[in-house]
Design a protein around this motif. Structure first.
Motif, PDB file in Angstrom:
ATOM      1  N   ALA A 195       0.825  -1.203   0.000  1.00  0.00           N
ATOM      2  CA  ALA A 195       0.000   0.000   0.000  1.00  0.00           C
ATOM      3  C   ALA A 195       0.863   1.258   0.000  1.00  0.00           C
ATOM      4  O   ALA A 195       0.590   2.214  -0.736  1.00  0.00           O
ATOM      5  CB  ALA A 195      -0.928  -0.002   1.216  1.00  0.00           C
ATOM      6  N   SER A 196       1.910   1.278   0.826  1.00  0.00           N
ATOM      7  CA  SER A 196       2.767   2.462   0.902  1.00  0.00           C
ATOM      8  C   SER A 196       3.629   2.634  -0.338  1.00  0.00           C
ATOM      9  O   SER A 196       4.124   3.734  -0.600  1.00  0.00           O
ATOM     10  CB  SER A 196       3.659   2.380   2.144  1.00  0.00           C
ATOM     11  N   ASN A 197       3.810   1.572  -1.120  1.00  0.00           N
ATOM     12  CA  ASN A 197       4.592   1.676  -2.352  1.00  0.00           C
ATOM     13  C   ASN A 197       3.940   2.609  -3.360  1.00  0.00           C
ATOM     14  O   ASN A 197       4.625   3.225  -4.175  1.00  0.00           O
ATOM     15  CB  ASN A 197       4.770   0.291  -2.989  1.00  0.00           C
ATOM     16  N   ARG A 198       2.626   2.705  -3.331  1.00  0.00           N
ATOM     17  CA  ARG A 198       1.928   3.575  -4.280  1.00  0.00           C
ATOM     18  C   ARG A 198       2.336   5.023  -4.095  1.00  0.00           C
ATOM     19  O   ARG A 198       2.592   5.741  -5.062  1.00  0.00           O
ATOM     20  CB  ARG A 198       0.413   3.436  -4.115  1.00  0.00           C
ATOM     21  N   GLU A 199       2.382   5.463  -2.824  1.00  0.00           N
ATOM     22  CA  GLU A 199       2.766   6.843  -2.545  1.00  0.00           C
ATOM     23  C   GLU A 199       4.243   7.081  -2.853  1.00  0.00           C
ATOM     24  O   GLU A 199       4.615   8.120  -3.392  1.00  0.00           O
ATOM     25  CB  GLU A 199       2.470   7.201  -1.086  1.00  0.00           C
ATOM     26  N   ALA A 200       5.087   6.110  -2.500  1.00  0.00           N
ATOM     27  CA  ALA A 200       6.527   6.257  -2.748  1.00  0.00           C
ATOM     28  C   ALA A 200       6.826   6.294  -4.243  1.00  0.00           C
ATOM     29  O   ALA A 200       7.750   6.989  -4.683  1.00  0.00           O
ATOM     30  CB  ALA A 200       7.291   5.119  -2.081  1.00  0.00           C
ATOM     31  N   ALA A 201       6.042   5.554  -5.040  1.00  0.00           N
ATOM     32  CA  ALA A 201       6.269   5.526  -6.486  1.00  0.00           C
ATOM     33  C   ALA A 201       5.998   6.876  -7.132  1.00  0.00           C
ATOM     34  O   ALA A 201       6.564   7.188  -8.192  1.00  0.00           O
ATOM     35  CB  ALA A 201       5.393   4.457  -7.136  1.00  0.00           C
ATOM     36  N   LEU A 202       5.133   7.684  -6.516  1.00  0.00           N
ATOM     37  CA  LEU A 202       4.848   9.012  -7.062  1.00  0.00           C
ATOM     38  C   LEU A 202       6.081   9.914  -7.046  1.00  0.00           C
ATOM     39  O   LEU A 202       6.183  10.849  -7.844  1.00  0.00           O
ATOM     40  CB  LEU A 202       3.709   9.682  -6.275  1.00  0.00           C
ATOM     41  N   VAL A 203       7.014   9.643  -6.138  1.00  0.00           N
ATOM     42  CA  VAL A 203       8.248  10.440  -6.087  1.00  0.00           C
ATOM     43  C   VAL A 203       9.026  10.259  -7.384  1.00  0.00           C
ATOM     44  O   VAL A 203       9.521  11.226  -7.974  1.00  0.00           O
ATOM     45  CB  VAL A 203       9.106  10.032  -4.871  1.00  0.00           C
ATOM     46  N   ASN A 204       9.146   9.005  -7.849  1.00  0.00           N
ATOM     47  CA  ASN A 204       9.907   8.720  -9.073  1.00  0.00           C
ATOM     48  C   ASN A 204       9.136   9.033 -10.343  1.00  0.00           C
ATOM     49  O   ASN A 204       9.738   9.386 -11.361  1.00  0.00           O
ATOM     50  CB  ASN A 204      10.329   7.250  -9.102  1.00  0.00           C
ATOM     51  N   THR A 205       7.816   8.878 -10.300  1.00  0.00           N
ATOM     52  CA  THR A 205       7.032   9.034 -11.525  1.00  0.00           C
ATOM     53  C   THR A 205       6.486  10.446 -11.731  1.00  0.00           C
ATOM     54  O   THR A 205       6.138  10.796 -12.858  1.00  0.00           O
ATOM     55  CB  THR A 205       5.850   8.047 -11.527  1.00  0.00           C
ATOM     56  N   VAL A 206       6.397  11.243 -10.670  1.00  0.00           N
ATOM     57  CA  VAL A 206       5.835  12.588 -10.786  1.00  0.00           C
ATOM     58  C   VAL A 206       6.804  13.660 -10.284  1.00  0.00           C
ATOM     59  O   VAL A 206       7.155  14.585 -11.018  1.00  0.00           O
ATOM     60  CB  VAL A 206       4.496  12.702 -10.005  1.00  0.00           C
ATOM     61  N   LEU A 207       7.265  13.520  -9.039  1.00  0.00           N
ATOM     62  CA  LEU A 207       8.044  14.587  -8.414  1.00  0.00           C
ATOM     63  C   LEU A 207       9.430  14.748  -9.026  1.00  0.00           C
ATOM     64  O   LEU A 207       9.811  15.854  -9.440  1.00  0.00           O
ATOM     65  CB  LEU A 207       8.162  14.319  -6.909  1.00  0.00           C
ATOM     66  N   THR A 208      10.204  13.655  -9.099  1.00  0.00           N
ATOM     67  CA  THR A 208      11.573  13.746  -9.620  1.00  0.00           C
ATOM     68  C   THR A 208      11.639  14.199 -11.072  1.00  0.00           C
ATOM     69  O   THR A 208      12.432  15.092 -11.399  1.00  0.00           O
ATOM     70  CB  THR A 208      12.301  12.395  -9.451  1.00  0.00           C
TER      71      THR A 208
END
Length: 356
Positions: A313-326
């Motif tokens: 579940a927490s991987n979804r939020e962490a993945a946004l760092v690589n796919t959106v933020l960075t």
């Protein structure tokens, strides 16, 4: 006495007969149990040999589904800004001859990978925000997972190459032009793509052999391989260990090269006689270090764990760092702190004004 002997003989005669019946009944029951076990094994083998689930449902972010339109707009703007920013870096780098150096060659390649990387994920994420859950075919799911992992691992290898380039430019300035020739630059970039393609092809082929006969809801906004492995009705242990091993290898190798490179850079900078030179040398590397911290931090949290079923579940939020933020921050970090890019942009704008 005669009656007793007759009864005794009848009892003695029946005993073997009764034992024989009980023995035959036991054998019959054992044969039934064996047949049932065989049928169960056959059913299990059939389930494992054929994928009965052909479509999966991407769950997205059900907790914030009521904010779907707002999140759609925010992520759309972030996606457009990322694509435009990285495309701008590519265009300026190839249009201005002053930027035809190894550093900007690697930067433009990195920007191209970033654009491709987010384009494999963000469009379907926008669809989920707008329409809710999204179904995806098993083949399309594997293609998306391969594209995501292939481009992502290529980005990490490129970041290691960029660290090595900065090390040679700062610590070996006299030998830098001879070492980092155009041929060497192309070879390094091609090696990053080839190594990533080889590693990720093997992993995705391993996942494609798994059977899926149960739940088909992926608790993610794209076809995350860890979530997909968790849904398999096959034994996923070997695939999980392969995923863990590859993630550890990619992150460890790229991080090791980066740490060694920047360790030597730090030592060289500290020995520079002028504070102005030290500041200039550090400013060329600080933007790279910011990007490295964001990407390595999120990827270590997501992928470096032996059991992929933990923290899904927490991987979804962490993945946004690589796919959106960075990807959104990369063009800003690399352009705002770079005077050569500023000058190239000013010259390009001046030429456009003169043409009008």
């Amino acid at each position: 006495m005669v009656m007793k002997d007759v009864v005794k003989e009848e009892e003695e005669g029946e005993a073997p007969f009764q034992e024989k019946d009980s023995g035959s009944d036991g054998d019959f029951l054992m044969e039934d149990n064996i047949d049932i076990d065989d049928s169960k094994m056959e059913i299990t083998m059939e389930l494992r040999n054929g994928s009965t689930v052909e479509e999966f449902t991407l769950e997205g972010f059900p907790e914030v589904r009521h904010l779907g339109k707002v999140l759609f707009l925010l992520h759309l703007l972030a996606y457009l800004a990322s694509v435009m920013g990285n495309s701008l870096i590519i265009t300026v780098t190839w249009a201005d001859r002053r930027l035809h150096t190894p550093m900007y060659f690697f930067l433009s390649t990195f920007s191209f990978c970033e654009c491709s990387f987010i384009s494999t994920v963000i469009p379907i994420l926008l669809t989920i925000f707008l329409l809710g859950q999204q179904t995806i075919h098993f083949t399309s799911c594997l293609i998306q997972a391969f594209s995501f992992l292939f481009l992502g691992s290529t980005i990490f290898f490129l970041m290691a190459v960029m660290s090595l380039d900065r090390y040679l430019a700062i610590c070996r300035p006299l030998h830098y032009p001879a070492i980092m020739s155009l041929k060497v630059c192309f070879f390094l970039v091609l090696s990053c793509y080839t190594l990533s393609f080889t590693l990720m092809t093997g992993l995705v082929l391993q996942v494609s052999r798994l059977s899926f006969c149960g739940p088909n809801i992926i608790p993610h906004s794209f076809c995350d391989l860890g979530s997909l492995i968790h849904l398999s009705c096959s034994e996923p242990r070997s695939t999980e260990m392969l995923t863990f091993g590859l993630a550890l290898f990619i992150l460890f190798i790229s991080l090791l090269i980066t740490i060694i490179s920047y360790g030597n850079i730090a030592v060289t900078i500290m020995h520079l006689p002028s504070s102005t030179e030290r500041k200039k040398a550090f400013s060329t590397c600080s933007s790279h270090l910011v990007v490295l911290s964001l990407m390595y931090g999120s990827c270590v949290f997501i992928y470096v764990k032996p059991k992929q079923t933990s923290r899904l579940a927490s991987n979804r939020e962490a993945a946004l760092v690589n796919t959106v933020l960075t990807p959104l921050l990369n063009p800003v970090i690399y352009t705002l702190r770079n005077k050569q890019v500023h000058q190239a942009l000013r010259d390009a704008l001046s030429r456009m004004k003169l043409q009008k």
